[in-house]
Design an enzyme around this catalytic site. Structure first.
Site, short mmCIF file in Angstrom:
data_model
loop_
_atom_site.label_atom_id
_atom_site.label_comp_id
_atom_site.label_asym_id
_atom_site.label_seq_id
_atom_site.Cartn_x
_atom_site.Cartn_y
_atom_site.Cartn_z
N TYR A 145 0.83 -1.22 0.00
CA TYR A 145 0.00 0.00 0.00
C TYR A 145 0.86 1.27 0.00
CZ TYR A 145 -4.38 -2.55 0.74
OH TYR A 145 -5.49 -3.36 0.59
N ARG B 60 -14.40 -5.00 -9.77
CA ARG B 60 -14.75 -3.82 -8.98
C ARG B 60 -16.28 -3.64 -8.89
NH1 ARG B 60 -10.56 -0.60 -7.42
NH2 ARG B 60 -11.66 1.38 -7.43
N ASN C 257 -12.85 -3.77 4.94
CA ASN C 257 -13.89 -3.85 3.90
C ASN C 257 -13.84 -5.13 3.06
OD1 ASN C 257 -11.63 -3.15 2.50
ND2 ASN C 257 -12.52 -1.45 1.37
N HIS D 62 -10.11 -6.58 -1.58
CA HIS D 62 -9.39 -5.57 -2.37
C HIS D 62 -9.54 -5.93 -3.84
CE1 HIS D 62 -6.11 -3.05 -3.90
NE2 HIS D 62 -5.70 -4.13 -4.56
N GLU E 44 0.45 -5.72 -8.89
CA GLU E 44 0.00 -6.34 -7.64
C GLU E 44 0.12 -7.87 -7.70
OE1 GLU E 44 -2.96 -2.63 -6.47
OE2 GLU E 44 -3.85 -4.58 -6.89
P1 CMP Z 1 -8.53 -1.20 -0.84
O1 CMP Z 1 -9.35 -1.47 -2.04
O2 CMP Z 1 -7.77 -2.35 -0.26
O3 CMP Z 1 -7.51 -0.01 -1.14
C1 CMP Z 1 -7.05 0.88 -0.16
C2 CMP Z 1 -7.74 0.68 1.15
O4 CMP Z 1 -7.64 1.76 2.04
C3 CMP Z 1 -9.24 0.56 0.91
O5 CMP Z 1 -9.52 -0.67 0.31
C4 CMP Z 1 -9.79 0.75 2.32
O6 CMP Z 1 -9.79 -0.44 3.06
C5 CMP Z 1 -8.77 1.69 2.91
N1 CMP Z 1 -9.31 3.05 3.04
C6 CMP Z 1 -9.64 3.89 2.05
N2 CMP Z 1 -10.08 5.06 2.56
C7 CMP Z 1 -10.02 4.93 3.90
C8 CMP Z 1 -10.31 5.80 4.98
N3 CMP Z 1 -10.79 7.04 4.77
N4 CMP Z 1 -10.13 5.34 6.24
C9 CMP Z 1 -9.64 4.09 6.46
N5 CMP Z 1 -9.32 3.22 5.46
C10 CMP Z 1 -9.52 3.64 4.20
#
Ligand code: CMP
Length: 176
Positions: free
Chosen positions: A85, A121, A148, A151, A162
């Site tokens: 990340y 997505r 969430n 990814h 990736e």
């Molecule tokens: P992902 O698709 O894994 O890509 C980046 C990740 O950052 C995203 O999913 C979320 O899990 C996390 N993320 C994005 N915005 C926020 C935020 N405002 N606060 C906390 N986590 C975030």
């Protein structure tokens, strides 16, 4: 901040910069062969594994017509999560995100389908599960914005990078 002696910066450099020449060469070939946009990279995140949703999410992958080119269960180190990340290193949620992603096992997957990035997505839904549409993976399985469930890569180029971050070339079906 960029630092030549920092392991994470070097890892990022190797995956994201040093290989760009090769990736561009491969990209030209893939455009010619019309196979550029058929792969994406996915993670079933630690919250989903802990909540025992791995099988249900894997089932959605297959039912939506994706082929699994490679998959492995692993626990990221904090350094790996920071490297993966790295693009979000200046965001206020970087520390929380990388701590969470290294907090438990996750499953990393290389997936194949026509328009894989866009299709995956669509199936996973908005980053924030509160905004995700009914029937999407994040709506059904995510805890909240930081936890969430899954990814998905945001572009063909990032999907390639990736996949290369977690899989060697020979681990991806079709590359042999
Ligand atoms: P992902 O698709 O894994 O890509 C980046 C990740 O950052 C995203 O999913 C979320 O899990 C996390 N993320 C994005 N915005 C926020 C935020 N405002 N606060 C906390 N986590 C975030």
């Amino acid at each position: 901040m960029w630092n030549k002696s920092c392991e994470i910066c070097c890892r990022y450099w190797t995956i994201h910069e040093k290989d760009n020449e090769k990736l561009n060469f491969d990209k030209d070939k893939k455009i010619k062969d019309n196979i550029l946009n058929n792969k994406t990279f996915a993670i079933i995140k630690p919250d989903a594994i802990k909540n025992k949703f791995t099988g249900l999410i894997y089932d959605r992958i297959l039912k939506n017509g994706f082929s699994v080119l490679s998959a492995k269960l692993l626990k990221m180190t904090k350094k790996q999560a920071m490297g993966f990340y790295f693009i979000h290193r200046d965001k206020p949620f970087y520390e929380e995100l990388t701590t969470f992603m290294s907090s438990g096992p996750c499953m990393v997957l290389a997936l194949e389908k026509e328009n894989a990035v866009e299709n995956w997505r669509k199936i996973i839904g908005s980053t924030n599960p509160e905004e995700a549409k009914n029937g999407t993976i994040r709506k059904d399985f995510a805890n909240n914005l930081s936890e969430n469930a899954v990814h998905g890569s945001d572009s063909d180029e990032n999907a390639e990078k990736e996949i290369a971050f977690f899989f060697s070339n020979s681990e991806v079906i079709g590359n042999q």
